[in-house]
Write an enzyme that holds these catalytic residues in place. Sequence first.
Site, PDB file in Angstrom:
ATOM      1  N   SER A 145       0.849  -1.193   0.000  1.00 56.11           N
ATOM      2  CA  SER A 145       0.000   0.000   0.000  1.00 56.11           C
ATOM      3  C   SER A 145       0.883   1.241   0.000  1.00 56.11           C
ATOM      4  CB  SER A 145      -0.865  -0.002   1.271  1.00 56.11           C
ATOM      5  OG  SER A 145      -1.360   1.287   1.573  1.00 56.11           O
ATOM      6  N   TYR A 158      -3.123  -0.403  10.119  1.00 63.92           N
ATOM      7  CA  TYR A 158      -2.992  -0.755   8.700  1.00 63.92           C
ATOM      8  C   TYR A 158      -1.604  -0.379   8.184  1.00 63.92           C
ATOM      9  CZ  TYR A 158      -4.329  -0.743   3.711  1.00 63.92           C
ATOM     10  OH  TYR A 158      -4.424  -0.963   2.346  1.00 63.92           O
TER      11      TYR A 158
HETATM   12  P1  NAP Z   1     -11.784  -5.569  -0.126  1.00 64.98           P
HETATM   13  O1  NAP Z   1     -12.756  -5.334  -1.236  1.00 64.98           O
HETATM   14  O2  NAP Z   1     -12.196  -5.299   1.283  1.00 64.98           O
HETATM   15  O3  NAP Z   1     -11.224  -7.073  -0.257  1.00 64.98           O
HETATM   16  C1  NAP Z   1     -10.467  -7.621   0.791  1.00 64.98           C
HETATM   17  C2  NAP Z   1     -10.688  -9.112   0.705  1.00 64.98           C
HETATM   18  O4  NAP Z   1      -9.952  -9.777   1.738  1.00 64.98           O
HETATM   19  C3  NAP Z   1     -12.161  -9.492   0.887  1.00 64.98           C
HETATM   20  O5  NAP Z   1     -12.545 -10.428  -0.094  1.00 64.98           O
HETATM   21  C4  NAP Z   1     -12.169 -10.123   2.267  1.00 64.98           C
HETATM   22  O6  NAP Z   1     -13.171 -11.088   2.435  1.00 64.98           O
HETATM   23  C5  NAP Z   1     -10.803 -10.774   2.301  1.00 64.98           C
HETATM   24  N1  NAP Z   1     -10.401 -11.122   3.670  1.00 64.98           N
HETATM   25  C6  NAP Z   1     -10.341 -10.317   4.742  1.00 64.98           C
HETATM   26  N2  NAP Z   1      -9.947 -11.012   5.815  1.00 64.98           N
HETATM   27  C7  NAP Z   1      -9.772 -12.300   5.415  1.00 64.98           C
HETATM   28  C8  NAP Z   1      -9.379 -13.509   6.071  1.00 64.98           C
HETATM   29  N3  NAP Z   1      -9.089 -13.519   7.382  1.00 64.98           N
HETATM   30  N4  NAP Z   1      -9.313 -14.653   5.348  1.00 64.98           N
HETATM   31  C9  NAP Z   1      -9.635 -14.642   4.027  1.00 64.98           C
HETATM   32  N5  NAP Z   1     -10.001 -13.531   3.337  1.00 64.98           N
HETATM   33  C10 NAP Z   1     -10.062 -12.378   4.039  1.00 64.98           C
HETATM   34  O7  NAP Z   1     -10.500  -4.677  -0.349  1.00 64.98           O
HETATM   35  P2  NAP Z   1      -9.678  -4.254  -1.644  1.00 64.98           P
HETATM   36  O8  NAP Z   1      -9.752  -2.781  -1.736  1.00 64.98           O
HETATM   37  O9  NAP Z   1     -10.028  -5.103  -2.813  1.00 64.98           O
HETATM   38  O10 NAP Z   1      -8.214  -4.620  -1.110  1.00 64.98           O
HETATM   39  C11 NAP Z   1      -7.554  -5.789  -1.472  1.00 64.98           C
HETATM   40  C12 NAP Z   1      -6.133  -5.636  -0.955  1.00 64.98           C
HETATM   41  O11 NAP Z   1      -5.556  -4.440  -1.495  1.00 64.98           O
HETATM   42  C13 NAP Z   1      -6.055  -5.466   0.567  1.00 64.98           C
HETATM   43  O12 NAP Z   1      -4.898  -6.111   1.052  1.00 64.98           O
HETATM   44  C14 NAP Z   1      -5.916  -3.956   0.748  1.00 64.98           C
HETATM   45  O13 NAP Z   1      -5.263  -3.624   1.957  1.00 64.98           O
HETATM   46  C15 NAP Z   1      -5.074  -3.605  -0.438  1.00 64.98           C
HETATM   47  N6  NAP Z   1      -5.133  -2.207  -0.854  1.00 64.98           N
HETATM   48  C16 NAP Z   1      -6.311  -1.637  -1.212  1.00 64.98           C
HETATM   49  C17 NAP Z   1      -6.300  -0.303  -1.644  1.00 64.98           C
HETATM   50  C18 NAP Z   1      -7.552   0.428  -2.052  1.00 64.98           C
HETATM   51  O14 NAP Z   1      -7.482   1.665  -2.212  1.00 64.98           O
HETATM   52  N7  NAP Z   1      -8.668  -0.248  -2.215  1.00 64.98           N
HETATM   53  C19 NAP Z   1      -5.107   0.406  -1.710  1.00 64.98           C
HETATM   54  C20 NAP Z   1      -3.927  -0.218  -1.302  1.00 64.98           C
HETATM   55  C21 NAP Z   1      -3.958  -1.531  -0.886  1.00 64.98           C
HETATM   56  P3  NAP Z   1     -14.538 -10.662   3.166  1.00 64.98           P
HETATM   57  O15 NAP Z   1     -15.236  -9.773   2.195  1.00 64.98           O
HETATM   58  O16 NAP Z   1     -15.215 -11.957   3.424  1.00 64.98           O
HETATM   59  O17 NAP Z   1     -14.155  -9.927   4.418  1.00 64.98           O
HETATM   60  C1  GCO Z   2      -7.189   4.976   3.673  1.00 57.71           C
HETATM   61  C2  GCO Z   2      -7.272   4.076   2.486  1.00 57.71           C
HETATM   62  C3  GCO Z   2      -5.872   3.671   2.091  1.00 57.71           C
HETATM   63  C4  GCO Z   2      -5.933   2.861   0.837  1.00 57.71           C
HETATM   64  C5  GCO Z   2      -4.594   2.386   0.421  1.00 57.71           C
HETATM   65  C6  GCO Z   2      -3.702   3.490  -0.029  1.00 57.71           C
HETATM   66  O1  GCO Z   2      -8.020   4.867   4.568  1.00 57.71           O
HETATM   67  O2  GCO Z   2      -6.279   5.824   3.634  1.00 57.71           O
HETATM   68  O3  GCO Z   2      -8.074   2.951   2.748  1.00 57.71           O
HETATM   69  O4  GCO Z   2      -5.298   2.951   3.136  1.00 57.71           O
HETATM   70  O5  GCO Z   2      -6.751   1.750   1.024  1.00 57.71           O
HETATM   71  O6  GCO Z   2      -4.014   1.565   1.377  1.00 57.71           O
HETATM   72  O7  GCO Z   2      -2.554   2.893  -0.583  1.00 57.71           O
END
Ligand code: NAP
Ligand code: GCO
Length: 265
Positions: A145, A158
């Site tokens: 991230s 986080y």
């Molecule tokens: P999301 O839609 O919340 O997806 C996260 C997934 O992880 C969900 O399918 C969730 O399942 C699953 N999960 C959570 N806890 C789990 C566990 N204990 N065992 C198995 N599965 C589990 O989030 P996303 O935005 O797609 O994020 C995906 C990844 O990218 C995450 O690691 C997040 O930190 C990272 N990320 C996201 C962003 C952003 O801006 N969206 C930016 C940087 C990094 P459930 O739905 O059943 O909880």
């Molecule tokens: C927040 C956001 C971020 C993004 C991502 C940025 O609350 O600032 O959720 O954490 O998810 O991780 O890289």
Amino acid sequence: MKELFDLTGKTALVTGGTHGIGLAIGILLGKAGARVCVNDRTEDKLKECREAFSREGLEAYTLVFDVTDEDDVNRGISEIEKNVGQVDILVNNAGIIKRIPILDMPIADFKQVIDVDLVAPLIVSKRVAPGMIRKKQGKIINMCSMMSIYGRNTVSAYASAKGGLKLLTANMTCEWARYNIQINGIGPGYIATSQTAPIRENGHPFNDLVMTRTPAGRWGEPDDVANAALFLASKASDFVNGHILFVDGGILANFGYVKGENEVG
Ligand code: NAP
Ligand code: GCO
């Protein structure tokens, strides 16, 4: 050129890949020819995931396991190895966030985020790496991230987890690159998924911050991240290791600007 990104014959596991970024990654890896496995904690989301794959003419092998539970992970990976094949490509995508000021955050909540976002990638990687070592090849992609290098109010757990994941990626590289395993991270910027919905929708002021701070002038889409994952899962990245590939529309390159000063035309 196509061969560089051809994943035919490879088995991929995308943890928590039933929606959001993980689903986009799984579908793209499937389109590139991989046999894609997806886990989640509940069957209902896995059913939706299979339907999403099916709409793309693809098939996902889905299974229920909690990435924080070592026994559950061992059982799940053994099932994949038995029914699909040894995992060649691991995407540690599963993750959670809790946006709570440090002084208000229960320690249990902090630990839960660390467990899912940092310890779980270790658990799953430790279970999958021995097979990659025996095979002398493998790809591990840790979902980091911007918060792997920056903090911000309310996301201490986080950021601590994602910061740790950046250095766990480096340490996996130090110990496993010699076996022709490439371990890298992806650092998405602000991506439009359910995780960011609370700070993006309903006129939330954070949306304005992201729109002005991101030079590309938009939220990222899950497919933007999936494209980077395909690169890191393919032969094209065979000499890339220990790297965090930021997919952020330029936000990390941008100290910021006064509103209006760089409007062109
Ligand atoms: P999301 O839609 O919340 O997806 C996260 C997934 O992880 C969900 O399918 C969730 O399942 C699953 N999960 C959570 N806890 C789990 C566990 N204990 N065992 C198995 N599965 C589990 O989030 P996303 O935005 O797609 O994020 C995906 C990844 O990218 C995450 O690691 C997040 O930190 C990272 N990320 C996201 C962003 C952003 O801006 N969206 C930016 C940087 C990094 P459930 O739905 O059943 O909880
Ligand atoms: C927040 C956001 C971020 C993004 C991502 C940025 O609350 O600032 O959720 O954490 O998810 O991780 O890289």
